[in-house]
Design a protein around this motif. Structure first.
Motif, PDB file in Angstrom:
ATOM      1  N   MET A  83       3.864   1.202   8.944  1.00 57.94           N
ATOM      2  CA  MET A  83       4.190   2.596   8.651  1.00 57.94           C
ATOM      3  C   MET A  83       5.528   2.983   9.249  1.00 57.94           C
ATOM      4  O   MET A  83       6.259   3.806   8.681  1.00 57.94           O
ATOM      5  CB  MET A  83       3.071   3.509   9.177  1.00 57.94           C
ATOM      6  CG  MET A  83       3.079   4.892   8.561  1.00 57.94           C
ATOM      7  SD  MET A  83       2.903   4.844   6.775  1.00 57.94           S
ATOM      8  CE  MET A  83       4.271   5.889   6.269  1.00 57.94           C
ATOM      9  N   ALA A  87       8.281   4.588   6.824  1.00 56.11           N
ATOM     10  CA  ALA A  87       8.869   5.896   7.121  1.00 56.11           C
ATOM     11  C   ALA A  87      10.375   5.809   7.287  1.00 56.11           C
ATOM     12  O   ALA A  87      11.125   6.647   6.765  1.00 56.11           O
ATOM     13  CB  ALA A  87       8.223   6.475   8.383  1.00 56.11           C
ATOM     14  N   TYR A 107      -0.772   3.547  -0.044  1.00 58.48           N
ATOM     15  CA  TYR A 107      -1.397   3.425   1.273  1.00 58.48           C
ATOM     16  C   TYR A 107      -1.590   4.825   1.864  1.00 58.48           C
ATOM     17  O   TYR A 107      -0.734   5.705   1.719  1.00 58.48           O
ATOM     18  CB  TYR A 107      -0.502   2.566   2.167  1.00 58.48           C
ATOM     19  CG  TYR A 107      -0.892   2.508   3.612  1.00 58.48           C
ATOM     20  CD1 TYR A 107      -2.152   2.059   4.000  1.00 58.48           C
ATOM     21  CD2 TYR A 107       0.002   2.904   4.600  1.00 58.48           C
ATOM     22  CE1 TYR A 107      -2.509   2.008   5.336  1.00 58.48           C
ATOM     23  CE2 TYR A 107      -0.337   2.844   5.939  1.00 58.48           C
ATOM     24  CZ  TYR A 107      -1.601   2.398   6.298  1.00 58.48           C
ATOM     25  OH  TYR A 107      -1.947   2.360   7.627  1.00 58.48           O
ATOM     26  N   TRP A 109      -1.386   6.409   4.706  1.00 59.14           N
ATOM     27  CA  TRP A 109      -0.392   7.088   5.530  1.00 59.14           C
ATOM     28  C   TRP A 109       0.946   7.251   4.821  1.00 59.14           C
ATOM     29  O   TRP A 109       1.731   8.131   5.153  1.00 59.14           O
ATOM     30  CB  TRP A 109      -0.250   6.379   6.878  1.00 59.14           C
ATOM     31  CG  TRP A 109      -1.483   6.615   7.688  1.00 59.14           C
ATOM     32  CD1 TRP A 109      -2.535   5.768   7.863  1.00 59.14           C
ATOM     33  CD2 TRP A 109      -1.827   7.830   8.360  1.00 59.14           C
ATOM     34  NE1 TRP A 109      -3.517   6.373   8.623  1.00 59.14           N
ATOM     35  CE2 TRP A 109      -3.110   7.633   8.937  1.00 59.14           C
ATOM     36  CE3 TRP A 109      -1.188   9.055   8.537  1.00 59.14           C
ATOM     37  CZ2 TRP A 109      -3.752   8.621   9.687  1.00 59.14           C
ATOM     38  CZ3 TRP A 109      -1.833  10.032   9.270  1.00 59.14           C
ATOM     39  CH2 TRP A 109      -3.095   9.816   9.837  1.00 59.14           C
ATOM     40  N   THR A 110       1.182   6.430   3.798  1.00 54.53           N
ATOM     41  CA  THR A 110       2.337   6.685   2.925  1.00 54.53           C
ATOM     42  C   THR A 110       2.108   7.983   2.168  1.00 54.53           C
ATOM     43  O   THR A 110       3.020   8.812   2.025  1.00 54.53           O
ATOM     44  CB  THR A 110       2.534   5.524   1.939  1.00 54.53           C
ATOM     45  OG1 THR A 110       2.758   4.313   2.668  1.00 54.53           O
ATOM     46  CG2 THR A 110       3.718   5.789   1.022  1.00 54.53           C
ATOM     47  N   ASP A 179       6.483  -1.215  -1.340  1.00 55.77           N
ATOM     48  CA  ASP A 179       5.611  -1.842  -0.355  1.00 55.77           C
ATOM     49  C   ASP A 179       5.060  -3.115  -0.999  1.00 55.77           C
ATOM     50  O   ASP A 179       4.294  -3.057  -1.964  1.00 55.77           O
ATOM     51  CB  ASP A 179       4.473  -0.884   0.020  1.00 55.77           C
ATOM     52  CG  ASP A 179       3.566  -1.441   1.107  1.00 55.77           C
ATOM     53  OD1 ASP A 179       3.573  -2.665   1.340  1.00 55.77           O
ATOM     54  OD2 ASP A 179       2.836  -0.644   1.722  1.00 55.77           O
ATOM     55  N   SER A 201       3.915  -4.506   5.694  1.00 55.86           N
ATOM     56  CA  SER A 201       3.131  -4.415   6.917  1.00 55.86           C
ATOM     57  C   SER A 201       2.906  -5.856   7.362  1.00 55.86           C
ATOM     58  O   SER A 201       2.073  -6.570   6.797  1.00 55.86           O
ATOM     59  CB  SER A 201       1.790  -3.716   6.666  1.00 55.86           C
ATOM     60  OG  SER A 201       0.969  -3.825   7.811  1.00 55.86           O
TER      61      SER A 201
END
Length: 385
Positions: A83, A87, A107, A109-110, A179, A201
């Protein structure tokens, strides 16, 4: 470059550290300068020099070189989490007054970044179904600056046509970020399709052992240096040397792990698609999947994630199935040695947390266990539904 060279040799100057086969963990916050002129030079060229580990660190540099090469990128910069990488990549490309088009259901938190965080700073975001480029065309505005992609997406595994979208973005003077964690750099290389920035990630397939946390952004040297001098140094979400060392270790076995995961997943999916208590399996490499041909064009092989819909009228049935599994751990993330499930019903704890996906959906990740061992576990759990 050969894959074997990248994962075993690239960036590893063993003569500098006693010919050790494994690179050392340079666990140092500071790097000294011999003269004022030397320090002045380092400060001016911090993106290429070792001065302070919030900038560059030798162990982290080895990892960054390998990841850039695996993605076919000029350069890369590593972060303390996936993340953190996402970000920083997004923030580096937008400012107040800009507009972003993002795929639906990225995702979690995206999605939080897009829906809650960016609007606080005057950046508008439109979420679209990325399967149809027409949805991107309809969402475009004069101030659209960024297209954010995730192919396949996290729970529903919807793909975007990356070649077409990359060309469309360039025609409209937009940056593209993707991503690529689902596929790993072994199974998909978006930069080859024209995508500008690729994020991972590293916590997942790259590490492969569920014991390290990190992220990375890969792209042109110009864009990566922009991120380094801006969001990376300013926000400080850096990767630790120890985690970088663990990721280098993970890369050594990435090809054999991905081969095993891909083969096992196909067997498990094959079993589940025939089971009478399974309503549907969402897996882009099923011939019945509506985007099967696109998956074949864009990815070299399948990965270990898929979702299914149970034939369940009540949440209690889903809970019973999940609770009955003995060899699938119930946990977030994926990409390690262990097989996992993530039941959507777990998000129904409160209205604030509740997913927009149905309660009978369960996301799976197939790890390194024997597939027959996993299938026997699924069989006994499905008998209880």
């Amino acid at each position: 470059m050969d894959l074997s060279y990248i994962i075993n040799e690239l960036g590893e100057e063993r003569e500098q550290y006693f010919e050790a086969v494994a690179p050392p963990i340079i666990q140092s916050s500071n790097f000294a300068s011999k003269t004022v002129a030397d320090m002045r030079y380092k400060m001016k060229h911090e993106e290429d020099e070792y001065m302070y580990s919030r900038g560059n660190n030798p162990t982290v540099t080895i990892f960054e070189k390998k990841m850039a090469a695996l993605e076919g990128a000029e350069h890369a910069v590593a972060f303390g989490s996936g993340m953190g990488a996402i970000a920083a990549a997004v923030l580096s490309q937008v400012k107040a007054g800009d507009h972003v088009v993002c795929v639906k259901r990225p995702y979690t938190w995206t999605k939080n970044l897009m829906r809650k965080f960016l609007p606080r700073f005057g950046v508008e975001v439109t979420m679209v179904d990325g399967r149809d480029i027409g949805n991107f065309e309809d969402a475009m505005r004069p101030n659209t600056r960024l297209l954010y992609l995730e192919s396949p997406t996290s729970f529903t595994f919807e793909l975007q046509d990356l070649i077409t979208l990359a060309a469309f973005a360039k025609e409209n003077n937009c940056i593209t970020i993707i991503d690529n964690s689902f596929a790993s750099p072994l199974h998909q290389n978006p930069i080859a399709f024209g995508i500008d920035l690729v994020v991972h990630s590293c916590t997942k397939y790259i590490g492969g052992h569920s014991d390290a946390m990190g992220g990375i952004v890969c792209g042109s040297r110009e864009r990566i240096n922009q991120i380094f001098k801006g969001e990376f140094l300013t926000l400080g979400a850096v990767m630790s040397p120890h985690d970088a060392w663990l990721f280098i270790r993970g890369l050594r076995t990435l090809p054999v792990r991905m081969e095993r995961v891909a083969a096992s997943t196909r067997k498990v999916v094959g079993y589940l698609t025939q089971h009478p208590k399974v309503e549907q399996v969402l897996f882009p490499f099923l011939p019945t999947h509506p985007q099967y041909e696109l998956a074949q064009r864009q990815m070299r092989d399948n990965s270990g994630q898929f979702s299914l819909y149970l034939k369940a009228a009540r949440m209690e049935q889903v809970d019973r199935f999940c609770d009955s599994l003995k060899h699938f751990l119930m946990a977030a993330s994926w990409g390690g040695h262990e097989s996992l499930i993530f039941p959507v019903s777990a998000t129904y704890a409160s209205e604030e947390m509740k997913s927009d996906l149905p309660f009978n959906m369960v996301r799976f990740y197939v790890g390194l266990e024997d597939p027959e061992y996993l299938i026997r576990d699924l069989e006994q759990a499905l008998d209880k539904v």
